[in-house]
Write an enzyme that holds these catalytic residues in place. Structure first.
Site, PDB file in Angstrom:
ATOM      1  N   LYS A  13      34.017  38.187  26.563  1.00 44.98           N
ATOM      2  CA  LYS A  13      35.061  38.435  25.557  1.00 44.98           C
ATOM      3  C   LYS A  13      36.151  37.368  25.619  1.00 44.98           C
ATOM      4  O   LYS A  13      36.558  36.846  24.588  1.00 44.98           O
ATOM      5  CB  LYS A  13      35.682  39.826  25.751  1.00 44.98           C
ATOM      6  CG  LYS A  13      34.724  40.976  25.523  1.00 44.98           C
ATOM      7  CD  LYS A  13      35.385  42.324  25.715  1.00 44.98           C
ATOM      8  CE  LYS A  13      35.998  42.526  27.075  1.00 44.98           C
ATOM      9  NZ  LYS A  13      35.066  42.571  28.198  1.00 44.98           N
ATOM     10  N   ARG A  88      41.170  50.611  24.834  1.00 42.18           N
ATOM     11  CA  ARG A  88      40.189  50.903  25.888  1.00 42.18           C
ATOM     12  C   ARG A  88      39.659  52.325  25.807  1.00 42.18           C
ATOM     13  O   ARG A  88      38.662  52.647  26.429  1.00 42.18           O
ATOM     14  CB  ARG A  88      40.797  50.697  27.281  1.00 42.18           C
ATOM     15  CG  ARG A  88      41.044  49.254  27.643  1.00 42.18           C
ATOM     16  CD  ARG A  88      41.475  49.156  29.097  1.00 42.18           C
ATOM     17  NE  ARG A  88      41.932  47.829  29.423  1.00 42.18           N
ATOM     18  CZ  ARG A  88      41.149  46.853  29.880  1.00 42.18           C
ATOM     19  NH1 ARG A  88      39.868  47.067  30.029  1.00 42.18           N
ATOM     20  NH2 ARG A  88      41.646  45.681  30.155  1.00 42.18           N
ATOM     21  N   ARG A 127      28.636  33.195  39.630  1.00 45.65           N
ATOM     22  CA  ARG A 127      29.947  32.585  39.396  1.00 45.65           C
ATOM     23  C   ARG A 127      30.728  32.502  40.705  1.00 45.65           C
ATOM     24  O   ARG A 127      31.395  31.508  40.987  1.00 45.65           O
ATOM     25  CB  ARG A 127      30.736  33.396  38.354  1.00 45.65           C
ATOM     26  CG  ARG A 127      32.103  32.816  38.040  1.00 45.65           C
ATOM     27  CD  ARG A 127      32.769  33.500  36.868  1.00 45.65           C
ATOM     28  NE  ARG A 127      33.175  34.856  37.194  1.00 45.65           N
ATOM     29  CZ  ARG A 127      33.611  35.744  36.310  1.00 45.65           C
ATOM     30  NH1 ARG A 127      33.688  35.430  35.037  1.00 45.65           N
ATOM     31  NH2 ARG A 127      33.968  36.949  36.682  1.00 45.65           N
ATOM     32  N   ARG A 135      37.705  34.296  42.549  1.00 49.15           N
ATOM     33  CA  ARG A 135      38.248  35.486  41.883  1.00 49.15           C
ATOM     34  C   ARG A 135      37.977  36.729  42.720  1.00 49.15           C
ATOM     35  O   ARG A 135      36.862  36.967  43.171  1.00 49.15           O
ATOM     36  CB  ARG A 135      37.617  35.654  40.499  1.00 49.15           C
ATOM     37  CG  ARG A 135      38.123  34.620  39.515  1.00 49.15           C
ATOM     38  CD  ARG A 135      37.455  34.715  38.184  1.00 49.15           C
ATOM     39  NE  ARG A 135      37.534  36.057  37.609  1.00 49.15           N
ATOM     40  CZ  ARG A 135      37.330  36.307  36.340  1.00 49.15           C
ATOM     41  NH1 ARG A 135      37.046  35.341  35.507  1.00 49.15           N
ATOM     42  NH2 ARG A 135      37.405  37.536  35.880  1.00 49.15           N
ATOM     43  N   ARG A 146      33.838  48.619  37.798  1.00 51.33           N
ATOM     44  CA  ARG A 146      34.438  48.312  36.498  1.00 51.33           C
ATOM     45  C   ARG A 146      33.465  48.625  35.352  1.00 51.33           C
ATOM     46  O   ARG A 146      33.876  49.097  34.294  1.00 51.33           O
ATOM     47  CB  ARG A 146      34.874  46.841  36.449  1.00 51.33           C
ATOM     48  CG  ARG A 146      36.078  46.563  37.347  1.00 51.33           C
ATOM     49  CD  ARG A 146      36.482  45.107  37.349  1.00 51.33           C
ATOM     50  NE  ARG A 146      36.903  44.686  36.035  1.00 51.33           N
ATOM     51  CZ  ARG A 146      36.734  43.458  35.553  1.00 51.33           C
ATOM     52  NH1 ARG A 146      36.153  42.519  36.274  1.00 51.33           N
ATOM     53  NH2 ARG A 146      37.147  43.158  34.345  1.00 51.33           N
TER      54      ARG A 146
END
Length: 189
Positions: A13, A88, A127, A135, A146
């Site tokens: 996104k 959300r 990643r 991260r 999540r």
């Protein structure tokens, strides 16, 4: 062009929003960024949010809705915007509908980036390896949590916006340029 981007964490996104911002000249509205800006600007809602965040609590829908409403009134949002991370929940979607109606605005489309949960986990693990784990959320356990929250709270928005005739679904697992092309085809048709 007034858009919402929906999709699970890691679906792209943010990447797509940045491209669409460039191509359409409209701002990306991320609730996290809006909240931080309101706190920094010390708006009344920003100060209220700061006190809540400083306590370690989650900011209520009422405050988030108010901050989003204020942001939608900004001059750069007149030609349109891309909402990323809001709404959300169904309650936030209802609030957004009321907010837009009061402002004489309407959504043009809600774009769902469809993505496979296991493939998203694989992407995030890759990643993390590629970036040296920079991260904090780049680990399987955090991402799976999540994804569970997304499935429970946000995925119902797919049906909500489908019933309103606003939903456009694209394959978020395709290469970035193909996803961008599919989004543009979906929203311009």
């Amino acid at each position: 062009m007034r858009l919402i981007l929906l999709g699970p964490p890691g679906a792209g996104k943010g990447t797509q929003a940045k491209i669409l911002v460039e191509d359409y000249g409209i701002p990306q509205l991320s609730t996290g960024d809006i909240l931080r800006a309101a706190i920094a600007a010390q708006t009344p809602l920003g100060l209220e949010a700061k006190a809540i965040v400083d306590r370690g609590d989650l900011v209520s829908d009422t405050i988030v809705n108010g901050i989003v409403s204020e942001r939608l009134d900004a001059e750069d949002c007149k030609p349109g915007f891309i909402l990323d991370g809001f709404p959300r929940t169904i309650a936030q979607a209802n609030a957004l509908d009321q907010m837009l109606a009061q402002k004489g605005m309407k959504l043009d489309a809600v774009v769902e980036l469809k993505a496979d949960a296991d493939e998203l986990v694989r992407r995030v693990i890759q990643r993390a390896k590629d970036s040296g784990g920079a991260r904090a959320d780049d680990n399987e356990e955090v991402l799976r949590k999540r994804l569970g929250v997304y499935a429970e709270q946000t995925a119902p928005l797919v049906n909500y916006y489908s019933q309103k005739g606003l939903l456009k679904t694209v394959d978020g697992m395709a290469p970035v340029d193909q996803v961008t092309s599919a989004i543009k085809t979906a929203i311009e048709s």
